[in-house]
Design a protein around this motif. Structure first.
Motif, PDB file in Angstrom:
ATOM      1  N   LYS A  53       0.722  -1.666  -0.254  1.00 32.84           N
ATOM      2  CA  LYS A  53      -0.189   0.075   0.194  1.00 32.84           C
ATOM      3  C   LYS A  53       0.801   1.832  -0.489  1.00 32.84           C
ATOM      4  N   TYR A  54       0.465   2.084  -0.391  1.00 31.64           N
ATOM      5  CA  TYR A  54       1.109   3.655  -0.680  1.00 31.64           C
ATOM      6  C   TYR A  54       0.592   4.143   0.278  1.00 31.64           C
ATOM      7  N   VAL A  55       2.115   4.566   1.340  1.00 33.76           N
ATOM      8  CA  VAL A  55       1.658   5.756   2.361  1.00 33.76           C
ATOM      9  C   VAL A  55       2.882   6.960   2.175  1.00 33.76           C
ATOM     10  N   VAL A  56       1.635   7.946   2.402  1.00 35.60           N
ATOM     11  CA  VAL A  56       1.845   9.489   2.134  1.00 35.60           C
ATOM     12  C   VAL A  56       2.750   9.746   3.683  1.00 35.60           C
ATOM     13  N   THR A  57       4.344  10.116   2.741  1.00 36.77           N
ATOM     14  CA  THR A  57       4.960  10.645   3.913  1.00 36.77           C
ATOM     15  C   THR A  57       5.198  12.090   3.215  1.00 36.77           C
ATOM     16  N   THR A  58       4.999  12.782   4.281  1.00 35.32           N
ATOM     17  CA  THR A  58       5.045  14.502   4.270  1.00 35.32           C
ATOM     18  C   THR A  58       5.636  15.503   4.962  1.00 35.32           C
ATOM     19  N   THR A  59       6.910  14.609   6.264  1.00 34.49           N
ATOM     20  CA  THR A  59       7.636  15.486   6.617  1.00 34.49           C
ATOM     21  C   THR A  59       8.993  14.900   6.736  1.00 34.49           C
ATOM     22  N   SER A  87       4.863  32.874   8.140  1.00 34.65           N
ATOM     23  CA  SER A  87       4.870  32.695   6.740  1.00 34.65           C
ATOM     24  C   SER A  87       4.000  30.963   7.215  1.00 34.65           C
ATOM     25  N   ASP A  88       2.579  30.364   6.522  1.00 37.32           N
ATOM     26  CA  ASP A  88       1.737  29.146   6.608  1.00 37.32           C
ATOM     27  C   ASP A  88       1.813  28.112   5.625  1.00 37.32           C
ATOM     28  N   LEU A  89       2.709  27.497   5.586  1.00 40.38           N
ATOM     29  CA  LEU A  89       2.669  26.291   5.452  1.00 40.38           C
ATOM     30  C   LEU A  89       1.768  25.375   4.401  1.00 40.38           C
ATOM     31  N   THR A  90       1.008  25.709   3.065  1.00 39.74           N
ATOM     32  CA  THR A  90      -0.080  24.507   3.456  1.00 39.74           C
ATOM     33  C   THR A  90       0.562  23.797   2.836  1.00 39.74           C
ATOM     34  N   ALA A  91      -1.136  22.178   2.017  1.00 39.81           N
ATOM     35  CA  ALA A  91      -0.877  21.773   1.258  1.00 39.81           C
ATOM     36  C   ALA A  91      -0.558  22.515  -0.339  1.00 39.81           C
TER      37      ALA A  91
END
Length: 100
Positions: A53-59, A87-91
């Protein structure tokens, strides 16, 4: 029956196991039970390919980049306008906000 099972197995890029092959055969109008399909798959020594399964890596918290110093110490209460910018980092994108 084994030829039909092998055809379905090959058409699925060797990913289908007995439950999905049974459904595929039933959709073709062939009456067959899942245990029979499983038994024939085992006799033919067919093994389905299991996809991870694909695992999302965000950081990436183990990066080697320098971390910018926090000059505000999370105190966002400036005395006059334009004094503090954060600053505000969003997707979607990095958005700049002025806190008044």
């Amino acid at each position: 029956m084994l030829v039909l099972i092998c055809d379905s197995f090959t058409a699925s890029k060797k990913r289908y196991g007995s439950p999905k092959i049974t459904l595929d055969l039933r959709a073709q109008g062939i009456k067959v039970s899942r245990p029979r399909v499983a038994r024939l798959i085992k006799q033919a020594n067919l093994k389905s390919v299991i996809q991870k399964k694909y695992v999302v890596t965000t950081t990436d918290s183990k990066h080697t980049y320098p971390v910018v110093e926090d000059h505000l110490n999370r105190q966002f209460n400036p005395v006059k306008p334009g004094q503090v910018w954060v600053s505000d980092l969003t997707a979607q994108a990095a958005l700049l906000h002025c806190h008044w």
